[in-house]
Design an enzyme around this catalytic site. Structure first.
Site, PDB file in Angstrom:
ATOM      1  N   HIS A  26      -4.258  -1.322   2.671  1.00  0.00           N
ATOM      2  CA  HIS A  26      -3.404  -1.026   1.509  1.00  0.00           C
ATOM      3  C   HIS A  26      -3.018  -2.317   0.784  1.00  0.00           C
ATOM      4  CE1 HIS A  26      -0.321   0.701  -1.042  1.00  0.00           C
ATOM      5  NE2 HIS A  26       0.575  -0.119  -0.525  1.00  0.00           N
TER       6      HIS A  26
ATOM      7  N   LYS B 127      11.271   2.849  -6.548  1.00  0.00           N
ATOM      8  CA  LYS B 127      11.237   3.456  -5.210  1.00  0.00           C
ATOM      9  C   LYS B 127      12.468   4.282  -4.891  1.00  0.00           C
ATOM     10  CE  LYS B 127       7.517   1.230  -3.514  1.00  0.00           C
ATOM     11  NZ  LYS B 127       6.411   1.860  -2.778  1.00  0.00           N
TER      12      LYS B 127
ATOM     13  N   THR C 189       2.529   2.183   3.153  1.00  0.00           N
ATOM     14  CA  THR C 189       1.399   3.085   2.932  1.00  0.00           C
ATOM     15  C   THR C 189       0.303   2.831   3.959  1.00  0.00           C
ATOM     16  OG1 THR C 189       1.848   2.909   0.596  1.00  0.00           O
ATOM     17  CG2 THR C 189      -0.264   3.855   1.219  1.00  0.00           C
TER      18      THR C 189
END
Lengths: 429, 429
Positions: B142, B262, B358
């Site tokens: 990621h 976020k 992630t």
């Protein structure tokens, strides 16, 4: 409802020092451990701590809608949830009770014995359980100083800075109150010129002179708070020392921001000074240099004239004044910070804490961190004892003081007093 | 003390589906609202929710040191504070009670009536009050994908990445459980080629497939947790969808990290699967590519083989499998994350949540975000209905599922099911 507690002419029947941070016009809120080892919510007038739990049990808050145990708690969170109207009723009532013309409590020695404490009889605790802690970066001078040290002078401010009250999330669990010593943290750093990182005690421990505000329950998931309503959700303010390890920060922070460089500790002043008490010290902030997005445009005066001072005291040495700055230098105010924080629907709760970021003013004697005062160690600060400081050394104590003052009153925050200890050594098993 | 609850041969007297995520070997912990509007702590076997508060009142936990109200709470924090030995005793006891050979509860219809609920009779709540939430960035694939999109392919990983389990602080207040819909956030963005930022709904809503662990009280301010003791302080795991607004993120994140991109919401699966239940699925993580600092060097297998799947379901449409990945791809494991988080003395408490970042694997079908799956919109994903997705659209539902499986048992996490709603419109006053 008027803020009668702010009457500058009011005097108290308590015997208090003339230049105290805590005249009867302040009436801050805090949490303390009493001589009987009981935790209670209280206020402070002069050098007396006042047990609000005991006052309430004795009936002195009659007529104000409060649950029986609202002050018999180890945090202010529930009281803060009660909302601005209740905070104001309680503060006004406390002012009346200690007014020199009011003899009810003054003449009741039995009640005075259970309600009043001298400062050496109590131990201050964290005033709130901090749900979430956010740190802003709202001083243009500080952002510019840091930017010119770590990038170049021409592009010191990043392009987003004049559009966004830049902020990031911090760690709640390591926020402590004044007089809790802090161990120098260990961590990874990449020394100048090295090819591989090294591990050991941070060599660049720094303070950051900040102020923080504490919120009440403000919104539900999904709902923004309009900028001109933001102050309805702010209970009060404390001073905030955002301890930083600059060498750890430099190596770890890209691309997701500071982490271990900050979360080893932050220190606050233990008495929350209410926004009501700060009302006489409202002032304009700096003019915006860019057109503001409409959700950040506000009306009225939203900054505050708060004098801030930082001192360094070496072990067994004298206090040295390092910096004198002011909250009003901040480019972004609390209302803008809270409106921005919630524009995406982020929920804000009672006990959340939002710090300003380092407060630096226009001249070097107003810089709010050692990083700036010693310009990354290039210009070490000389102390009265002749020694030099680029950063904070083991056994140094950093003291922050803050107060508002006009011709008739002074409203202060007391101090944050924090000693730096050597790295933690685990006990041999 | 042995984990008898893990016996793969054990069968339950409850009637449960053959391929359930919640066999009698799972016994996760959660919090739910019952048909009588009471909040309680419970577990799940098959499609039955089991009220642990009621079981305790009926005496079924006799001999285990538990306070009377330990399960009659609206969060698991206090139970988690009780520590690993108590979690294990309770989980082992529950396995015995529902073992097909145990007739005590099976044959007591009155008790069964107050203890057992079908899933349509309950509503899952947040399992813990999250004190502090940290998000790591522990998938090399990621970090490399994101780095090559936003910087260049040759320098995709920043120099610190192979030395530090990079992490940052997130917002606790906006963590919600499955089935809570999320409004598309508004915010500032700087469109490609624009000179000034614009304000409006995010156009790049994304999910991030992560796993999170929940800790117990682990250390005091100043005390690091050794890497090989870290698992003693981990209660269990949930799936974690770290919702992200990529366009807001791009404009705001320098230099202090993601904030409003976020903190509008994160969604978790409501049942905490214990580390004990995951024990049979331990596995090696990837080999370190750089010599580790000694505080990050561990012994034994510290990763887990957990299959993870992401689906997208358009309004009134079918589920589309977007990604199949696995927790074991992560470069940094939980023990390293917790040792790193505390190496500077940062205190970790009961109910703290730490997410993995992630989780992407080596091939495009294992990427854990739309950003990577659609490669920043350059390769939109085609759904079964012919429509294309670069990011998530209004009324889309994102579903995450996760499970461990070997020849004898399956231990699952259930799902996170979250619908994206249009931007929030305040009610006209």
């Amino acid at each position: 409802m008027s803020i009668t507690a702010n009457d500058p002419k009011r005097k108290t029947w308590l015997d208090i020092p003339k230049d105290t941070d805590f005249p009867i016009q302040n009436i801050p809120f805090g949490v303390f451990l009493t001589r009987d080892d009981i935790i209670t919510i209280g206020t402070r007038i002069g050098d007396f701590a006042i047990d609000l739990g005991a006052l309430h049990q004795l009936g002195y808050f009659e007529g104000i809608p409060l649950t029986d145990d609202i002050f018999l708690q180890d945090t202010l969170n529930d009281f803060i949830s009660d909302g601005k109207k209740t905070w104001r009723l309680v503060r006004n009532r406390i002012a009346e009770l200690f007014d020199e013309k009011n003899e009810a409590l003054k003449n009741n020695q039995e009640h005075r014995n259970v309600v009043l404490f001298t400062l050496d009889e109590i131990e201050m605790q964290m005033p709130v359980q901090v749900g979430d802690y956010t740190d802003f970066y709202s001083s243009k001078e500080h952002a510019t100083n840091v930017g010119s040290m770590f990038r170049d002078k021409e592009n010191a401010l990043l392009p987003n800075w004049l559009h966004i009250p830049v902020g990031y999330h911090g760690r709640s669990s390591s926020i402590v109150t004044s007089h809790i010593p802090i161990h120098r943290p260990k961590g990874q750093t990449m020394p100048e010129g090295a090819k591989e990182p090294v591990f050991g005690p941070s060599k660049q421990i720094d303070f950051e002179m900040e102020m923080a505000f504490i919120t009440t329950d403000a919104n539900l998931l999904g709902e923004p708070i309009p900028v001109d309503e933001a102050e309805d959700y702010i209970f009060g303010m404390v001073m905030f020392n955002d301890w930083s390890a600059r060498d750890i920060q430099k190596w770890e922070y890209a691309p997701l921001g500071p982490f271990l460089a900050k979360n080893f500790a932050s220190s606050i002043s233990p008495w929350i000074v209410t926004m009501d008490a700060l009302e006489p010290f409202r002032t304009e902030g700096p003019e915006p240099e860019k057109e503001l997005m409409s959700y950040l445009k506000y009306t009225g005066k939203k900054s505050f004239d708060i004098n801030l001072e930082v001192f360094l005291k070496p072990e067994d040495g004298e206090e040295n004044l390092l910096s004198q700055t002011n909250y009003k230098y901040l480019y972004w105010n609390m209302s803008q910070q809270l409106a921005h924080h919630t524009i995406n629907g982020c929920p804000v709760n009672s006990g959340d804490m939002m710090a300003s970021g380092t407060i630096s003013g226009p001249t070097p004697d107003t810089y709010g961190s050692m990083l700036e005062l010693s310009w990354r160690g290039e210009k070490p600060v000389q102390l009265k004892d002749g020694s030099l400081r680029s950063f904070i050394e083991d056994h140094d104590t950093v003291i922050m003081r803050g107060f508002c003052e006009n011709e008739s009153i002074r409203i202060g925050f007391g101090e944050i007093n924090t000693k730096i200890l050597p790295v933690f050594e685990p006990k041999k098993k």
